[in-house]
Design a protein around this motif. Structure first.
Motif, PDB file in Angstrom:
ATOM      1  N   TYR A   1      -4.631 -14.245  -0.159  1.00  0.00           N
ATOM      2  CA  TYR A   1      -4.603 -15.386   0.767  1.00  0.00           C
ATOM      3  C   TYR A   1      -3.570 -15.147   1.870  1.00  0.00           C
ATOM      4  CZ  TYR A   1      -4.011 -20.253   2.276  1.00  0.00           C
ATOM      5  OH  TYR A   1      -3.932 -21.398   3.011  1.00  0.00           O
ATOM      6  N   ILE A   2      -2.385 -14.706   1.458  1.00  0.00           N
ATOM      7  CA  ILE A   2      -1.318 -14.457   2.439  1.00  0.00           C
ATOM      8  C   ILE A   2      -1.715 -13.296   3.356  1.00  0.00           C
ATOM      9  CG2 ILE A   2       1.114 -13.796   2.725  1.00  0.00           C
ATOM     10  CD1 ILE A   2       1.634 -15.041  -0.025  1.00  0.00           C
ATOM     11  N   ALA A   3      -2.262 -12.233   2.749  1.00  0.00           N
ATOM     12  CA  ALA A   3      -2.646 -11.054   3.530  1.00  0.00           C
ATOM     13  C   ALA A   3      -3.672 -11.428   4.594  1.00  0.00           C
ATOM     14  CB  ALA A   3      -3.212  -9.985   2.597  1.00  0.00           C
ATOM     15  N   ARG A   4      -4.671 -12.247   4.224  1.00  0.00           N
ATOM     16  CA  ARG A   4      -5.712 -12.660   5.180  1.00  0.00           C
ATOM     17  C   ARG A   4      -5.135 -13.483   6.306  1.00  0.00           C
ATOM     18  NH1 ARG A   4     -10.780 -13.937   1.605  1.00  0.00           N
ATOM     19  NH2 ARG A   4     -11.351 -11.790   1.114  1.00  0.00           N
ATOM     20  N   LEU A   5      -4.221 -14.399   5.961  1.00  0.00           N
ATOM     21  CA  LEU A   5      -3.624 -15.264   6.976  1.00  0.00           C
ATOM     22  C   LEU A   5      -2.766 -14.472   7.956  1.00  0.00           C
ATOM     23  CD1 LEU A   5      -2.537 -18.601   5.272  1.00  0.00           C
ATOM     24  CD2 LEU A   5      -4.217 -18.276   7.072  1.00  0.00           C
ATOM     25  N   LEU A   6      -2.125 -13.408   7.433  1.00  0.00           N
ATOM     26  CA  LEU A   6      -1.180 -12.663   8.278  1.00  0.00           C
ATOM     27  C   LEU A   6      -1.855 -11.534   9.060  1.00  0.00           C
ATOM     28  CD1 LEU A   6       2.040 -12.363   6.100  1.00  0.00           C
ATOM     29  CD2 LEU A   6       1.481 -14.030   7.882  1.00  0.00           C
ATOM     30  N   GLN A   7      -3.110 -11.225   8.697  1.00  0.00           N
ATOM     31  CA  GLN A   7      -3.793 -10.095   9.323  1.00  0.00           C
ATOM     32  C   GLN A   7      -3.783 -10.153  10.860  1.00  0.00           C
ATOM     33  OE1 GLN A   7      -7.508  -9.373   7.331  1.00  0.00           O
ATOM     34  NE2 GLN A   7      -6.685  -7.345   6.867  1.00  0.00           N
ATOM     35  N   PRO A   8      -4.110 -11.331  11.469  1.00  0.00           N
ATOM     36  CA  PRO A   8      -4.150 -11.368  12.952  1.00  0.00           C
ATOM     37  C   PRO A   8      -2.792 -11.096  13.585  1.00  0.00           C
ATOM     38  CG  PRO A   8      -5.155 -13.345  11.986  1.00  0.00           C
ATOM     39  CD  PRO A   8      -4.470 -12.638  10.886  1.00  0.00           C
ATOM     40  N   SER A   9      -1.704 -11.294  12.840  1.00  0.00           N
ATOM     41  CA  SER A   9      -0.364 -11.173  13.430  1.00  0.00           C
ATOM     42  C   SER A   9       0.000  -9.729  13.731  1.00  0.00           C
ATOM     43  CB  SER A   9       0.680 -11.757  12.474  1.00  0.00           C
ATOM     44  OG  SER A   9       0.807 -10.921  11.336  1.00  0.00           O
ATOM     45  N   GLY A  10      -0.698  -8.783  13.071  1.00  0.00           N
ATOM     46  CA  GLY A  10      -0.373  -7.380  13.318  1.00  0.00           C
ATOM     47  C   GLY A  10       0.824  -6.873  12.535  1.00  0.00           C
ATOM     48  N   ILE A  11       1.426  -7.756  11.705  1.00  0.00           N
ATOM     49  CA  ILE A  11       2.555  -7.315  10.873  1.00  0.00           C
ATOM     50  C   ILE A  11       2.023  -6.396   9.787  1.00  0.00           C
ATOM     51  CG2 ILE A  11       4.353  -8.093   9.253  1.00  0.00           C
ATOM     52  CD1 ILE A  11       4.436 -10.733  10.778  1.00  0.00           C
ATOM     53  N   LYS A  12       2.738  -5.321   9.510  1.00  0.00           N
ATOM     54  CA  LYS A  12       2.323  -4.400   8.448  1.00  0.00           C
ATOM     55  C   LYS A  12       2.452  -5.113   7.096  1.00  0.00           C
ATOM     56  CE  LYS A  12       3.789  -0.054   6.331  1.00  0.00           C
ATOM     57  NZ  LYS A  12       4.866   0.953   6.373  1.00  0.00           N
ATOM     58  N   ILE A  13       1.378  -5.060   6.311  1.00  0.00           N
ATOM     59  CA  ILE A  13       1.411  -5.724   5.004  1.00  0.00           C
ATOM     60  C   ILE A  13       1.250  -4.678   3.913  1.00  0.00           C
ATOM     61  CG2 ILE A  13       0.273  -7.411   3.505  1.00  0.00           C
ATOM     62  CD1 ILE A  13      -0.713  -8.720   6.173  1.00  0.00           C
ATOM     63  N   SER A  14       2.201  -4.636   2.984  1.00  0.00           N
ATOM     64  CA  SER A  14       2.081  -3.656   1.913  1.00  0.00           C
ATOM     65  C   SER A  14       2.156  -4.339   0.564  1.00  0.00           C
ATOM     66  CB  SER A  14       3.165  -2.590   2.038  1.00  0.00           C
ATOM     67  OG  SER A  14       4.429  -3.202   2.063  1.00  0.00           O
ATOM     68  N   GLN A  15       1.878  -3.585  -0.477  1.00  0.00           N
ATOM     69  CA  GLN A  15       1.821  -4.123  -1.817  1.00  0.00           C
ATOM     70  C   GLN A  15       2.586  -3.190  -2.745  1.00  0.00           C
ATOM     71  OE1 GLN A  15      -2.151  -4.289  -3.322  1.00  0.00           O
ATOM     72  NE2 GLN A  15      -1.833  -6.262  -4.353  1.00  0.00           N
ATOM     73  N   MET A  16       3.138  -3.719  -3.822  1.00  0.00           N
ATOM     74  CA  MET A  16       3.814  -2.877  -4.801  1.00  0.00           C
ATOM     75  C   MET A  16       2.807  -1.859  -5.330  1.00  0.00           C
ATOM     76  SD  MET A  16       6.833  -4.241  -5.074  1.00  0.00           S
ATOM     77  CE  MET A  16       7.743  -4.449  -6.590  1.00  0.00           C
ATOM     78  N   ALA A  17       3.270  -0.647  -5.638  1.00  0.00           N
ATOM     79  CA  ALA A  17       2.376   0.377  -6.181  1.00  0.00           C
ATOM     80  C   ALA A  17       2.050   0.065  -7.631  1.00  0.00           C
ATOM     81  CB  ALA A  17       3.047   1.742  -6.078  1.00  0.00           C
ATOM     82  N   HIS A  18       0.770   0.241  -7.994  1.00  0.00           N
ATOM     83  CA  HIS A  18       0.387   0.139  -9.400  1.00  0.00           C
ATOM     84  C   HIS A  18       0.256   1.543  -9.956  1.00  0.00           C
ATOM     85  CE1 HIS A  18      -0.117  -4.072  -9.184  1.00  0.00           C
ATOM     86  NE2 HIS A  18      -1.096  -4.030  -8.302  1.00  0.00           N
ATOM     87  N   GLY A  19       0.601   1.744 -11.182  1.00  0.00           N
ATOM     88  CA  GLY A  19       0.473   3.057 -11.794  1.00  0.00           C
ATOM     89  C   GLY A  19       1.110   3.082 -13.156  1.00  0.00           C
ATOM     90  N   ILE A  20       1.292   4.275 -13.677  1.00  0.00           N
ATOM     91  CA  ILE A  20       1.847   4.416 -15.026  1.00  0.00           C
ATOM     92  C   ILE A  20       3.358   4.175 -14.963  1.00  0.00           C
ATOM     93  CG2 ILE A  20       2.189   6.040 -16.926  1.00  0.00           C
ATOM     94  CD1 ILE A  20      -0.352   7.452 -15.565  1.00  0.00           C
TER      95      ILE A  20
END
Lengths: 204, 204
Positions: free
Chosen positions: A156-175
């Motif tokens: 939800y946050i990512a979609r709302l912020l998409q037009p702003s052009g701010i880089k959006i990242s996420q924590m890495a998933h893995g072992i």
């Protein structure tokens, strides 16, 4: 025989805490009354103190007993990056790693239609105001908890912020570091394979 | 970043409770601060209230907020029999059965040379004074907890009371009601066999 009213009230209050049932509350209250009354006093005093002195930082919504929280006032922190977390204890956990030096924004919950929690019930408005007032912010890290609610809040946050052009990242998933492959669940293992990283050649 | 001092104090106090470690205390304090401040207030108030209003009944050493406890003042109870227990929660447990109608004596502990707890550190003196002042008492039930400390405390009391001629009994050991034979440990099973009871013939 009924217990004295004051004991029953104390047991009732403690048993409202998550993970503490009637029996545990019973045991705790009798433990305090038996030989640890000064501990009862200490818990009573410190809880009251915390409940009255702690408020939300108007900037990042983290718990603080000062006007702005120590992270928001720290001139050493990178003010161009905000890490969004669900709870104040997540801030604690990330701070302990010593890896992150940006700012935080604490949502105090996640969107959950089932539990009747909408976007207006978590501190999203404060986040958007903050982004509007600080055009220097260039990256948002979504560190919502894993799970349906956390992930849909992040989306939800990512979609709302998409037009702003701010880089959006996420924590890495893995072992998890130090864990064996065979103990990782399939989803984690799948993500770890999909998100594999090329090892940089020494000297390259 | 360090947590606000008041939060750290509250976490420290709660983590002194048995079975509650640093992480659980952390979770509880953040739970209270997040959306349950009135619960924090309630716990604070009720604990303080209990710690200040509850004292030991001068007769049976149980917790009470009145001069004598409700059991000691209850004219309906059998005043010729005293059940000796280790803690006030044992009184609770026995009262719930509805089977026992005598009086109690709460020791608040058991003799433990390893933990440096001698006969003078538990409320034995009050018991002996009580027996001296009430020659009508004809039976003592030893309901100490099972285990080395409880059993040696029971033995100690039994030996001291032997010359008095008061009948001394012990809780029955055996298979818990509703439990399968195969799940009982050997000691319990052995006791259940040794203490077997003849079934009364119908009509006899």
């Amino acid at each position: 025989m009924r217990q004295p009213e004051t004991i029953r009230q104390a047991i009732k209050a403690l048993s409202k805490l998550p993970g503490i049932g009637q029996k545990t509350a019973n045991r705790l209250v009798f433990y305090i009354l038996s030989q640890h009354r000064e501990l009862g006093q200490e818990i009573s005093d410190t809880l009251l103190q915390a409940c009255t002195s702690i408020h939300l930082c108007p900037e990042c919504c983290n718990f603080t007993d000062t006007d702005l929280c120590p992270i928001c006032t720290d001139a050493e922190r990178n003010r161009n990056i905000i890490c969004i977390v669900e709870s104040a204890s997540d801030v604690e956990a990330i701070e302990k790693t010593g890896v992150y030096h940006g700012l935080y924004h604490v949502l105090h919950g996640s969107i959950s239609p089932l539990r009747n929690i909408g976007p207006n019930d978590i501190h999203l408005k404060e986040l958007f105001n903050r982004l509007l007032q600080n055009p220097a912010i260039s990256e948002i890290i979504l560190a919502n908890n894993v799970g349906t609610e956390g992930e849909s809040t992040a989306l939800y946050i990512a979609r709302l912020l998409q037009p702003s052009g701010i880089k959006i990242s996420q924590m890495a998933h893995g072992i998890p570091v130090g864990s064996n492959l065979e103990f990782a669940d399939e989803v984690t293992l799948g993500q770890a394979i999909s998100n594999r990283r090329e090892i940089e050649r020494p000297g390259s």
